[in-house]
Scaffold this active site. Sequence first.
Site, PDB file in Angstrom:
ATOM      1  CG  ASP A 117      -3.346  10.742 -47.772  1.00 19.73           C
ATOM      2  OD1 ASP A 117      -2.508  10.588 -48.689  1.00 19.73           O
ATOM      3  OD2 ASP A 117      -4.528  10.350 -47.887  1.00 19.73           O
ATOM      4  CD  GLU A 118      -2.265  12.767 -51.713  1.00 15.68           C
ATOM      5  OE1 GLU A 118      -2.608  12.156 -50.674  1.00 15.68           O
ATOM      6  OE2 GLU A 118      -2.533  12.352 -52.853  1.00 15.68           O
ATOM      7  CB  VAL A 119      -4.716  16.337 -50.509  1.00 10.25           C
ATOM      8  CG1 VAL A 119      -5.050  15.162 -51.407  1.00 10.25           C
ATOM      9  CG2 VAL A 119      -5.821  17.386 -50.572  1.00 10.25           C
TER      10      VAL A 119
ATOM     11  CE  LYS B 108      -8.382  19.141 -52.817  1.00  7.75           C
ATOM     12  NZ  LYS B 108      -9.059  18.450 -53.926  1.00  7.75           N
TER      13      LYS B 108
ATOM     14  CD  GLU C  25      -1.199  13.468 -58.840  1.00  8.51           C
ATOM     15  OE1 GLU C  25      -1.942  12.969 -57.982  1.00  8.51           O
ATOM     16  OE2 GLU C  25      -1.332  14.631 -59.264  1.00  8.51           O
TER      17      GLU C  25
ATOM     18  CG  ASP D 245     -11.222  16.353 -51.894  1.00  9.72           C
ATOM     19  OD1 ASP D 245     -11.631  17.512 -51.748  1.00  9.72           O
ATOM     20  OD2 ASP D 245     -11.557  15.641 -52.857  1.00  9.72           O
TER      21      ASP D 245
ATOM     22  N   PRO E 191       3.689  16.664 -57.774  1.00 12.28           N
ATOM     23  CG  PRO E 191       5.582  17.006 -56.451  1.00 12.28           C
ATOM     24  CD  PRO E 191       4.111  17.253 -56.493  1.00 12.28           C
TER      25      PRO E 191
ATOM     26  CD1 TRP F 197      -6.384  17.649 -59.796  1.00 13.68           C
ATOM     27  CD2 TRP F 197      -8.027  17.017 -58.402  1.00 13.68           C
ATOM     28  NE1 TRP F 197      -6.228  16.307 -59.525  1.00 13.68           N
ATOM     29  CE2 TRP F 197      -7.219  15.894 -58.685  1.00 13.68           C
ATOM     30  CE3 TRP F 197      -9.116  16.862 -57.544  1.00 13.68           C
ATOM     31  CZ2 TRP F 197      -7.467  14.627 -58.125  1.00 13.68           C
ATOM     32  CZ3 TRP F 197      -9.357  15.604 -57.001  1.00 13.68           C
ATOM     33  CH2 TRP F 197      -8.543  14.508 -57.296  1.00 13.68           C
TER      34      TRP F 197
END
Length: 208
Positions: free
Chosen positions: A110-112, A159, A189, A114, A187, A183
């Site tokens: 996944d990208e992040v 994070k 998005e 959180d 790119p 936040w």
Amino acid sequence: MADEVQHWRVTYNDIHNLIRKATPSIGAEFNPDLLVAIGGGGFFPARVMRTFLREQTDKKALQIQAIGLSLYEPVEGTSAEQIGNEVIRTQWLGPDSGKLLVGKHNLIVDEVDDTRKTLHYALSELKKDVEVELAKRPESEREALRAATKFGVFVVHNKKKPKLAELPEGTPYYTGEEVDDLWLDYPWEATDIEGHDKLAAQDRASLS
Ligand code: 5GP
């Protein structure tokens, strides 16, 4: 930082380079057989990681499978209270999910990370699918197949914040970069990618 709401713009090249740096240890230690991308943010990172893994390992046919999970995005039929609280499946691996996963080293991408709720959900649901598949196998094979089935996680950004869910102890966990609780603007998005990259460069210049 970028502006008052503490956004941090990330470029395609940033992501590519973080994955390039992270992949050698992932290839050497976890040695994935399958990448499970969490859509939509995990798609691009998984595709880039496959390029580096193919170069490093002999797994030239390394597959990417996709699952769709939503925590923040409103999806049709979702009540306001559910958004941000619950993980909703928008796409899964199909009826034979467990068969795809069993006996393999499956890396969830996944990208992040959180709150960690999405990763926790993905991991626990994929493990349930494995158990469903194992129940269909001869009892004599089950333990060995269960032991051979591994799950690991790669996120481009983690994070640094208290998490609302935990991954099972000992889950191999890899990240491109540890970041503050900002936040992140990805790119994919952006509608104006040149403008996005220009502002990302300005953010960095203002820090140095
Ligand atoms: P978690 O379940 O870890 O709270 O959140 C995971 C999902 O929330 C990510 O896959 C992503 O879609 C979204 N998300 C969380 N933080 C950010 C962020 O900083 N930027 C963007 N663009 N998406 C985020």
